[in-house]
Design a protein around this motif. Structure first.
Motif, PDB file in Angstrom:
ATOM      1  N   GLU A 146      36.828  43.744  33.315  1.00 21.59           N
ATOM      2  CA  GLU A 146      35.721  43.395  32.413  1.00 21.59           C
ATOM      3  C   GLU A 146      35.768  41.898  32.050  1.00 21.59           C
ATOM      4  O   GLU A 146      34.750  41.200  32.104  1.00 21.59           O
ATOM      5  CB  GLU A 146      35.859  44.260  31.158  1.00 21.59           C
ATOM      6  N   VAL A 147      36.967  41.432  31.712  1.00 22.95           N
ATOM      7  CA  VAL A 147      37.131  40.003  31.356  1.00 22.95           C
ATOM      8  C   VAL A 147      36.804  39.134  32.575  1.00 22.95           C
ATOM      9  O   VAL A 147      36.102  38.120  32.472  1.00 22.95           O
ATOM     10  CB  VAL A 147      38.575  39.725  30.869  1.00 22.95           C
ATOM     11  N   ALA A 148      37.283  39.552  33.741  1.00 19.85           N
ATOM     12  CA  ALA A 148      37.044  38.790  34.967  1.00 19.85           C
ATOM     13  C   ALA A 148      35.546  38.674  35.249  1.00 19.85           C
ATOM     14  O   ALA A 148      35.035  37.592  35.567  1.00 19.85           O
ATOM     15  CB  ALA A 148      37.758  39.454  36.144  1.00 19.85           C
ATOM     16  N   ARG A 149      34.838  39.788  35.114  1.00 20.55           N
ATOM     17  CA  ARG A 149      33.397  39.771  35.398  1.00 20.55           C
ATOM     18  C   ARG A 149      32.647  38.878  34.419  1.00 20.55           C
ATOM     19  O   ARG A 149      31.717  38.178  34.799  1.00 20.55           O
ATOM     20  CB  ARG A 149      32.833  41.198  35.379  1.00 20.55           C
ATOM     21  N   ARG A 150      33.087  38.900  33.178  1.00 23.34           N
ATOM     22  CA  ARG A 150      32.453  38.036  32.175  1.00 23.34           C
ATOM     23  C   ARG A 150      32.627  36.564  32.559  1.00 23.34           C
ATOM     24  O   ARG A 150      31.691  35.763  32.481  1.00 23.34           O
ATOM     25  CB  ARG A 150      33.099  38.325  30.816  1.00 23.34           C
TER      26      ARG A 150
ATOM     27  N   LEU B  84      34.241  31.238  50.716  1.00 19.28           N
ATOM     28  CA  LEU B  84      33.514  30.490  49.685  1.00 19.28           C
ATOM     29  C   LEU B  84      33.579  28.996  49.990  1.00 19.28           C
ATOM     30  O   LEU B  84      34.517  28.521  50.624  1.00 19.28           O
ATOM     31  CB  LEU B  84      34.151  30.727  48.307  1.00 19.28           C
ATOM     32  N   SER B  85      32.581  28.268  49.493  1.00 19.71           N
ATOM     33  CA  SER B  85      32.636  26.805  49.594  1.00 19.71           C
ATOM     34  C   SER B  85      33.720  26.294  48.651  1.00 19.71           C
ATOM     35  O   SER B  85      34.176  27.016  47.749  1.00 19.71           O
ATOM     36  CB  SER B  85      31.289  26.201  49.190  1.00 19.71           C
TER      37      SER B  85
ATOM     38  N   THR C  39      40.836  39.299  46.959  1.00 23.39           N
ATOM     39  CA  THR C  39      39.423  39.051  46.642  1.00 23.39           C
ATOM     40  C   THR C  39      39.333  38.182  45.386  1.00 23.39           C
ATOM     41  O   THR C  39      40.301  38.015  44.648  1.00 23.39           O
ATOM     42  CB  THR C  39      38.678  40.370  46.342  1.00 23.39           C
ATOM     43  N   VAL C  40      38.137  37.661  45.177  1.00 26.69           N
ATOM     44  CA  VAL C  40      37.877  36.875  43.978  1.00 26.69           C
ATOM     45  C   VAL C  40      38.251  37.672  42.728  1.00 26.69           C
ATOM     46  O   VAL C  40      38.961  37.185  41.840  1.00 26.69           O
ATOM     47  CB  VAL C  40      36.380  36.453  43.948  1.00 26.69           C
TER      48      VAL C  40
ATOM     49  N   LYS D 261      29.999  37.168  43.959  1.00 22.88           N
ATOM     50  CA  LYS D 261      31.079  36.886  44.907  1.00 22.88           C
ATOM     51  C   LYS D 261      32.363  37.647  44.594  1.00 22.88           C
ATOM     52  O   LYS D 261      33.409  37.351  45.181  1.00 22.88           O
ATOM     53  CB  LYS D 261      31.383  35.380  44.912  1.00 22.88           C
ATOM     54  N   GLU D 262      32.317  38.636  43.721  1.00 20.85           N
ATOM     55  CA  GLU D 262      33.586  39.226  43.280  1.00 20.85           C
ATOM     56  C   GLU D 262      34.374  39.896  44.402  1.00 20.85           C
ATOM     57  O   GLU D 262      35.588  39.955  44.362  1.00 20.85           O
ATOM     58  CB  GLU D 262      33.379  40.202  42.105  1.00 20.85           C
ATOM     59  N   SER D 263      33.690  40.366  45.453  1.00 24.21           N
ATOM     60  CA  SER D 263      34.415  41.032  46.544  1.00 24.21           C
ATOM     61  C   SER D 263      34.751  40.100  47.699  1.00 24.21           C
ATOM     62  O   SER D 263      35.363  40.524  48.687  1.00 24.21           O
ATOM     63  CB  SER D 263      33.577  42.188  47.078  1.00 24.21           C
TER      64      SER D 263
END
Ligand code: ADP
Ligand code: MG
Length: 253
Positions: A128-132, A150-151, A106-107, A142-144
């Motif tokens: 946490e860092v990834a989400r930021r 994705l384009s 996943t993303v 699109k995290e999941s």
């Protein structure tokens, strides 16, 4: 690694390339490159196909080993045989034309795996860092998703977020928008523009002359393994001094 004191290395150029030569067999692809990038600067690199742009970028993060010459990153000589290559490379983010995401992850996992494996971060912190960083590139929702859903433009923004999640001191981009449909280019350039305005040091190989003009502090024109000309992007684009630059620009502008 060199033993440069911290106060000196902080004022050193972000990237300092001295007399860089690179051969592939008998083929001399970089023929004595000298240039430097100051902290917080954006340098755009243009030039015809085969002129050595990718090889130059790949030498700067040691994906290729220079044949001779020196490269210093913030005062640390990465071409020193005793340098800790993995540690130095972790300071440099790289974004390729072809995204290079892991298709089976996943993303979010694409963004956390190297943080955990290379930086030794705990899962929660990596997330946490990834989400930021996903938020920064406008892709929180699109995290999941898996990359295939994705384009191209979204995949490239994920690749940028992934590089940023490693907290790099500088970012290298090799034709980040060249594989994209024209309508997807703008969003990626917008993300790069934001990064530049936050003070990220960037070296960008690109054919996007508008970006070079607007965002670049310096424009480097390469041909045949040498830097033919460099300077303020508006100057170089409006008033190229060398015949080879003129010939190239007349084809792309
Ligand atoms: P650009 O990015 O400007 O198109 P490259 O740096 O990719 O140019 O390539 C410059 C030259 O180096 C080309 O002639 C290319 O064929 C050659 N080259 C690049 N990578 C390799 C390699 N791994 N092995 C052999 N030759 C290579
Ligand atoms: Mg290339």
């Amino acid at each position: 690694m060199t033993t440069t004191p911290t106060d000196t290395s902080r004022s050193a150029a972000a990237i300092d390339v001295q007399q860089l030569h690179k051969y592939f067999g008998d083929n001399e692809v970089l023929k004595g490159i000298d240039f430097h990038v100051a902290n917080g600067q954006v340098v755009c690199v243009i030039g015809p196909s085969g002129s050595g742009k990718s090889t130059l970028l790949r030498c700067v993060n040691l994906l290729e080993t220079p044949t001779s010459g020196k490269i210093l990153i913030e005062g640390d000589e990465i071409t020193d045989p005793d340098a800790d290559v993995d540690k130095l490379r972790a300071r440099i983010g790289m974004v390729f034309q072809s995204f290079n995401l892991f298709p089976h992850m996943t993303v979010l996992r694409n963004l956390t795996i190297a943080q955990q494996k290379v930086k030794g971060r705990k899962k929660e912190e990596a997330i946490e860092v990834a989400r930021r960083n996903l938020e920064k590139v406008g892709l929180s929702e699109k995290e999941s998703a898996y990359p295939a859903h994705l384009s191209g433009g979204q995949q490239q923004r994920v690749a940028i977020a992934r590089a940023l999640s490693m907290d790099p001191d500088l970012m290298l981009f090799d034709e980040p928008t060249s594989a994209l449909d024209p309508e997807l280019v703008g969003d990626v350039l917008e993300v790069m523009k934001d990064l530049a305005s936050e003070g990220m040091t960037m070296m960008v190989v690109t054919h996007e002359m508008g970006f070079a003009r607007e965002v670049g502090d310096n424009l480097v024109f390469m041909d045949g393994g040498v830097i033919v000309e460099e300077g303020d992007p508006n100057e170089v684009l409006a008033n190229p001094q060398h015949e080879r630059t003129q010939a190239f620009l007349s084809k792309v502008l």
